[in-house]
Design an enzyme around this catalytic site. Structure first.
Site, PDB file in Angstrom:
ATOM      1  N   GLU A   1       2.510   2.976  -0.885  1.00  0.00           N
ATOM      2  CA  GLU A   1       3.659   3.277  -1.743  1.00  0.00           C
ATOM      3  C   GLU A   1       4.091   4.734  -1.643  1.00  0.00           C
ATOM      4  O   GLU A   1       4.071   5.470  -2.650  1.00  0.00           O
ATOM      5  CB  GLU A   1       3.330   2.939  -3.200  1.00  0.00           C
ATOM      6  CG  GLU A   1       2.935   1.498  -3.435  1.00  0.00           C
ATOM      7  CD  GLU A   1       2.880   1.146  -4.925  1.00  0.00           C
ATOM      8  OE1 GLU A   1       2.925   2.048  -5.766  1.00  0.00           O
ATOM      9  OE2 GLU A   1       2.805  -0.065  -5.229  1.00  0.00           O
TER      10      GLU A   1
ATOM     11  N   GLU B   1      -0.194  -6.013  -2.782  1.00  0.00           N
ATOM     12  CA  GLU B   1      -0.477  -5.851  -4.214  1.00  0.00           C
ATOM     13  C   GLU B   1       0.518  -6.684  -4.998  1.00  0.00           C
ATOM     14  O   GLU B   1       1.694  -6.754  -4.648  1.00  0.00           O
ATOM     15  CB  GLU B   1      -0.316  -4.396  -4.700  1.00  0.00           C
ATOM     16  CG  GLU B   1      -1.387  -3.435  -4.303  1.00  0.00           C
ATOM     17  CD  GLU B   1      -1.187  -2.032  -4.881  1.00  0.00           C
ATOM     18  OE1 GLU B   1      -0.615  -1.900  -5.987  1.00  0.00           O
ATOM     19  OE2 GLU B   1      -1.595  -1.082  -4.206  1.00  0.00           O
TER      20      GLU B   1
HETATM   21  C1  BGP Z   1       0.627   0.516  -7.683  1.00  0.00           C
HETATM   22  C2  BGP Z   1      -0.442   1.366  -7.077  1.00  0.00           C
HETATM   23  C3  BGP Z   1      -1.793   1.135  -7.607  1.00  0.00           C
HETATM   24  C4  BGP Z   1      -1.910   0.591  -9.005  1.00  0.00           C
HETATM   25  C5  BGP Z   1      -0.797  -0.372  -9.396  1.00  0.00           C
HETATM   26  C6  BGP Z   1      -0.696  -0.704 -10.853  1.00  0.00           C
HETATM   27  O1  BGP Z   1       1.785   1.256  -7.787  1.00  0.00           O
HETATM   28  O2  BGP Z   1      -0.500   1.248  -5.671  1.00  0.00           O
HETATM   29  O3  BGP Z   1      -2.539   2.285  -7.336  1.00  0.00           O
HETATM   30  O4  BGP Z   1      -2.299   1.502  -9.901  1.00  0.00           O
HETATM   31  O5  BGP Z   1       0.446   0.079  -8.973  1.00  0.00           O
HETATM   32  O6  BGP Z   1       0.058   0.228 -11.547  1.00  0.00           O
HETATM   33  P1  BGP Z   1      -0.503   1.078 -12.737  1.00  0.00           P
HETATM   34  O7  BGP Z   1      -1.875   1.457 -12.389  1.00  0.00           O
HETATM   35  O8  BGP Z   1       0.383   2.275 -12.831  1.00  0.00           O
HETATM   36  O9  BGP Z   1      -0.401   0.211 -13.938  1.00  0.00           O
END
Ligand code: BGP
Length: 467
Positions: free
Chosen positions: A172, A370
């Site tokens: 990302e 993801e």
């Molecule tokens: C994505 C990232 C992760 C993870 C996920 C969930 O953007 O790659 O690292 O954290 O989001 O989001 P958050 O942790 O901000 O709730």
């Protein structure tokens, strides 16, 4: 267990079932065995109040110590693949120069443990975790850091590339641009569009340089990038709303997607940057490197759609330049929400992304790298047997997988589905607020792991290659 004739959605043979995580969010041991500081360690030191409940990155989920147990659990819940990241500041504590032998040992052990358990490790090189020594000289603002990253990437390929056959240059990459340089949710908390553009550009260049270095080593694997592709839906078919969505898409998706897959930046973006005098510094030869080193494979992170509309009001001409000069975010009435994270749930978005890749990006090989649902206060769903009954997560995954399956029927080249995440982990400034895992982590009991209902369900999906 579901019997084969009850399977309604089956996936192609060899489909990748697993999950993803990142070093800083899971390893802990942030100050152990020679690891250097990264921006998260440092930011927490100076502003702990920025983190939910004041919880920092020092210990996170202790994967550093518990990796054997964790990999065993992954196997138990049906993983055949898993994406991890290598912590740059653990491997090369100052970001350049000396390599940390303890880190080599750790990552070798982890990779071998995966392979011995029949789980293919997919490895990411940068997941938001700039070594602090390099941030001091500007982080991604600096060309020196691009060179340091290329050297780090090469070191990783040389050390681990005999066994790791899927590499990802960045996770990302738009997020550190947004967080660090536009919207103040990552260190260095700068709000400056010109710097943001330079940071984005250098990140993209670093990705192409790492790909070039990988190919020169002829290691017989694949290399790609993981992008959070957030479809931009216009409020209406009015040309002004459509124009707003095209621009939002160019800023947040195509800025990395086009150069990564097609080797060039989108015209819509270049035009705005030129008109506004915001073009980055580009050195001779850079654009050829980007053109000639596109990805083999694309990881797609999908959580939520972006809905936009034409601007309601003229922007303040004195205010800092932000992409929102060209669109307003649109709050669609009745949208389905995950209230814990404040993100809309729109399952069809995953299909729209895959079809877009099929139709406009040469149907590049890809996988869902993801997707997931962070929920606060999951302990209240723990039953008398100690299992968290996260039926909402099962439903979330299932509904997304149905759309993935439809995309496959229509010819999408999607090869797998990885949930965010394997076990509850530290979510940056949200720390341990929202839990995302197939496996719960009890922070009050030395990080005790318990498989949730979704983890048991996922095992049957993986075993049946469908549901
Ligand atoms: C994505 C990232 C992760 C993870 C996920 C969930 O953007 O790659 O690292 O954290 O989001 O989001 P958050 O942790 O901000 O709730």
């Amino acid at each position: 267990m579901t019997s084969a004739n009850e399977i309604k959605y089956s996936f192609p043979e060899g489909f990748w079932w697993g999950s993803a995580a990142s070093a800083t969010q899971t390893e802990g041991a942030a100050d152990v065995d020679g690891k250097g500081k990264n921006i998260w360690d440092y930011w927490y030191e100076i502003e702990p109040n920025r983190f939910f409940d004041g919880v920092g990155p020092a210990n996170t989920s202790q994967f550093y110590y518990k990796y054997k147990e964790d990999i065993k659990l992954m196997k138990e819940i049906g993983h055949n693949s898993f994406r991890m990241s290598i912590s740059w500041s653990r491997l090369i504590p100052k970001g350049t120069g000396e390599v940390n032998p303890k880190a080599i040992e750790f990552y070798n052990n982890v990779i071998n443990e995966f392979i011995n358990n029949g789980i293919e490790p997919f490895v990411g090189l940068f997941h938001f975790d700039m070594p602090m020594e390099l941030q001091k000289i500007g982080g991604w603002e600096s060309r020196e850091v691009v060179a340091a990253y290329e050297a780090f990437a090469k070191t990783c390929f040389e050390l681990f590339g005999d066994r790791v056959k899927k590499w990802f240059t960045h996770n990302e990459p738009i997020v550190p641009v947004e967080g660090g340089y536009l919207y103040d949710f990552h260190y260095p908390n700068v709000v400056d569009f010109k710097k943001a553009v330079q940071v984005g550009y250098h990140t993209m260049l670093s990705s192409a340089k790492a790909i070039k270095a990988y190919r020169e080593l002829k290691q017989d694997g694949k290399i790609g990038i993981v992008l959070n592709l957030t479809p931009s839906y216009p409020r209406s078919q009015n040309p002004a709303d459509i124009k707003a969505s095209v621009i939002a898409d160019a800023f947040f998706n195509r800025s990395f997607l086009d150069p990564s897959v097609k080797g060039e930046f989108p015209q819509e973006l270049l035009q705005i940057l030129k008109e506004e005098g915001l073009m980055p510094v580009i050195e001779d030869g850079d654009l050829d490197i980007i053109k000639n080193n596109t990805v083999d494979i694309l990881g797609v992170n999908y959580y939520q759609p972006r809905r936009v509309k034409a601007k309601e009001n003229l922007p303040n001409p004195e205010a800092p330049f932000l992409p929102e000069r060209f669109f307003d975010n649109y709050v669609m009435p009745g949208r389905k929400m995950n209230p814990h994270r404040g993100w809309e749930i729109y399952e069809k978005g995953i299909y729209d992304i895959l079809i877009n890749l099929k139709e406009n990006y040469g149907n590049i090989e890809c996988f869902i790298s993801e997707n997931g649902m962070g929920v606060e206060g999951e302990e209240k769903f723990r039953d008398e047997n100690g299992i968290i009954q996260d039926d909402y997560r099962i439903e979330f995954i299932r509904e997304h997988l149905k759309w993935v399956s439809k995309a496959i029927e229509e010819g999408s080249n999607v090869k797998g589905y990885h949930l965010w995440t394997f076990m509850d982990n530290w979510s940056w400034t949200n720390a341990y607020k929202n839990r995302y895992g197939f496996v719960s982590v009890n922070l009050n009991k030395d990080g005790e792991r318990t498989i949730k209902k979704s983890g048991h369900w996922f095992k049957t999906v993986s075993d049946n290659n469908g549901f």
